[in-house]
Design a protein around this motif. Structure first.
Motif, mmCIF file in Angstrom:
data_model
loop_
_atom_site.group_PDB
_atom_site.id
_atom_site.type_symbol
_atom_site.label_atom_id
_atom_site.label_comp_id
_atom_site.label_asym_id
_atom_site.label_seq_id
_atom_site.Cartn_x
_atom_site.Cartn_y
_atom_site.Cartn_z
ATOM 1 N N PHE A 175 2.119 0.528 9.230
ATOM 2 C CA PHE A 175 2.366 -0.388 8.113
ATOM 3 C C PHE A 175 3.506 -1.341 8.457
ATOM 4 O O PHE A 175 4.616 -0.917 8.801
ATOM 5 C CB PHE A 175 2.690 0.403 6.846
ATOM 6 N N TYR A 223 7.215 -1.804 1.355
ATOM 7 C CA TYR A 223 5.850 -1.641 1.843
ATOM 8 C C TYR A 223 4.942 -1.775 0.623
ATOM 9 O O TYR A 223 4.891 -0.887 -0.229
ATOM 10 C CB TYR A 223 5.665 -0.280 2.517
ATOM 11 N N ILE A 254 -0.183 -0.828 -0.382
ATOM 12 C CA ILE A 254 -0.769 0.197 0.484
ATOM 13 C C ILE A 254 -1.927 0.884 -0.253
ATOM 14 O O ILE A 254 -1.725 1.471 -1.315
ATOM 15 C CB ILE A 254 0.276 1.253 0.880
ATOM 16 N N ALA A 287 1.605 -4.842 4.981
ATOM 17 C CA ALA A 287 2.119 -4.288 3.719
ATOM 18 C C ALA A 287 3.279 -5.121 3.217
ATOM 19 O O ALA A 287 4.284 -4.603 2.737
ATOM 20 C CB ALA A 287 2.548 -2.842 3.920
#
Length: 533
Positions: A29, A42, A45, A70
């Motif tokens: 990520f 992030y 996701i 992400a």
């Protein structure tokens, strides 16, 4: 590969910040660094691939060598609207069914094994999104860093309205009820499986929600006869509880299901549910709400018994909890002028569904005396434009919906589990006006998220407001970190006692917070808590 991102600082000088990268079984990520908070994000996701409509989602498969961007939010799950033209004008370009994702906000630290505070948004199970700027987790995560009690903030999307909570005979027969709750549970499973790769501790998850989000938290506490399945160790419930809305309301949901099938031309299909699955998203999305409310139901799987029964029998996850309500929660009850209208509301409202005898008893316990009704603290002042019995009925609605279930949950969790902290929020919204009076629903949200953006959730420049916001954020952090809200290091603050040691509430106020005995409206609340809904 997403090696870095270009960020412009306040002086408009371009500065390169290395984009954070996390390797996990779920994938590689590539996130986004937030320099003003010194946090790594992030976003978007996926914890589940796009589900088949009106069917349970499945956990996304492992892809340890696959790269994922992400750095931005994914689609919102709000898949309905009251204006069908929004589909034509592009107002729904960020909404859809491929929306089951979560977001991670992590302070920049070398520490690992961080506790997790996981947010489930409210909105009546009809609306809401993790991308809503009012739910920006950066401020509360920043407080954790300043306290040296680092934690990770997570927010999760889930399906709503008909897409998440559709019900009716055909749905029950297919075993596909409570899809939104199943989505949430799936997100918790993803966190349990993968958060250690991001520096988190899967054994230290606190689930946290407000309104429908808090009711969802309550459902997870009761789910599977109280088996947390190791997915969380604590819970925070703001203006919601483990009792919730009516669970058996077939009279409520079947007409909504029938209206939905009629709206999209599926009424005469041999399999109406399959027909609803096959209708193009753009056609069905505007009718997902049906102008009413889709709620959780007894499904014999996740939810097997009413919340009151689960509480009385101890069939809930025995974890530490913070639970509270705002002072005046009785929203949406305007227009009651007479005793007859009050009885009609209580016995025919889909929200209450009381018998005539039960309604009459409640009216006895809540007399038509403005000095006793809500909004509280206004003496004889009334708002006749909202109904001649507005204060009486608002008081009844506050207790039926929020206050009585909160007390029941505090009592029963104290009896079976012990570690319960109860509160009453008594700080009004910053934008309080004569038409929106009282410490009503959602009042605490600007404070607990600490968002100082003036156009989003304005706390203003008030020193008192900002101090209160800092206090409540630090209490939530302390609870998530060590299961005790008192480790906040804010001076001149009274100690918040456990409910079992002192049957009391911590009262949050902008001037000075204090402890009060939890004795308001004892007789009325006790009676309400005998009613299994």
């Amino acid at each position: 590969m997403f090696l870095n991102v270009l960020i412009f600082c306040a002086s408009f000088i371009p500065v390169l910040f290395a984009a954070p990268v996390t390797h996990s079984k779920a994938g590689v990520f590539h996130g986004r660094h937030l320099p003003e908070f010194d946090q790594d994000l992030y976003l978007g996701i996926k914890y589940a691939p796009k589900p088949v409509r009106f069917s349970p989602a499945t956990l996304v498969g492992d892809a340890p060598t696959t790269d994922f961007n992400a750095s931005s939010y994914g689609l919102d799950c709000t898949g309905y609207g009251s204006d069908t033209n929004t589909l034509v004008t592009g107002g729904w370009t960020k909404m859809g069914e491929d929306c089951l994702h979560l977001n991670i906000v992590k302070p920049k630290t070398n520490e690992t094994g961080l506790p997790i505070l996981l947010w489930i948004y409210g909105g009546g199970w009809q609306q809401g999104a993790t991308s809503d700027p009012r739910y920006n987790l950066s401020y509360i995560v920043q407080q954790s860093a300043e306290m040296n009690k680092h934690m990770i903030g997570i927010s999760i999307n889930y399906r709503m309205a008909a897409f998440g909570f559709i019900n009716g005979a055909a749905v029950k027969a297919s075993g596909t009820q409570n899809l939104g709750l199943r989505d949430q549970r799936l997100a918790l499973q993803w966190v349990n499986r993968h958060i250690s790769s991001f520096g988190g501790d899967p054994s230290k998850v606190t689930i946290w929600g407000e309104s429908a989000g808090a009711y969802s938290v309550g459902d997870h506490l009761n789910a599977y006869h109280g088996d947390s399945q190791g997915l969380f160790r604590a819970a925070i419930l703001e203006s919601g509880n483990s009792v919730g809305a009516p669970l058996n309301a077939t009279y409520w949901y079947q007409p909504m299901y029938d209206n939905l099938t009629a709206s999209v031309g599926c009424s005469h299909a041999a399999n109406t549910l399959q027909c609803l699955r096959d209708v193009p998203y753009e056609k069905i999305a505007p009718y997902g709400n049906q102008g009413l409310e889709w709620f959780h139901v007894l499904d014999g799987d996740i939810i097997t018994q009413p919340g009151q029964t689960a509480l009385r029998n101890g069939n809930f996850a025995k974890v530490p909890v913070i639970i509270g309500t705002n002072t005046d929660e009785g929203f949406g009850v305007n227009g009651v002028n007479t005793n007859a209208q009050a009885l009609e509301q209580l016995t025919h409202s889909k929200r209450w569904n009381l018998t005539h005898a039960q309604a009459e008893r409640i009216l006895e316990l809540y007399p038509d005396d403005p000095t006793l009704g809500a909004p509280y603290g206004w003496g004889n002042r009334t708002w006749p434009q909202n109904g001649l019995q507005y204060k009486r009925y608002t008081g009844i609605a506050t207790d039926l919906t929020m206050y009585a279930p909160r007390r029941l949950m505090a009592e029963e969790f104290s009896r079976f589990a012990g570690l319960v902290y109860s509160y009453r929020w008594d700080a009004p919204k910053f934008n309080n006006t004569p038409s929106n009076i009282g410490v009503n629903h959602f009042s605490e949200i600007p404070f607990v998220f600490g968002n100082t953006e003036q156009q989003i959730t304005p706390l203003g420049n008030s020193t008192e407001n900002l101090r209160l916001s800092r206090l409540v954020m630090r209490m939530w952090v302390s609870f998530a970190h060590g299961l005790d809200p008192n480790g906040h290091a804010v001076s001149d603050t009274v100690v918040w006692p456990k409910y079992k040691d002192s049957v009391s509430n911590f009262v949050f106020r902008a001037d000075r917070s204090y402890i009060e005995a939890d004795t308001d409206r004892m007789e009325g609340v006790a009676y309400i808590n005998t009613l299994v809904r």
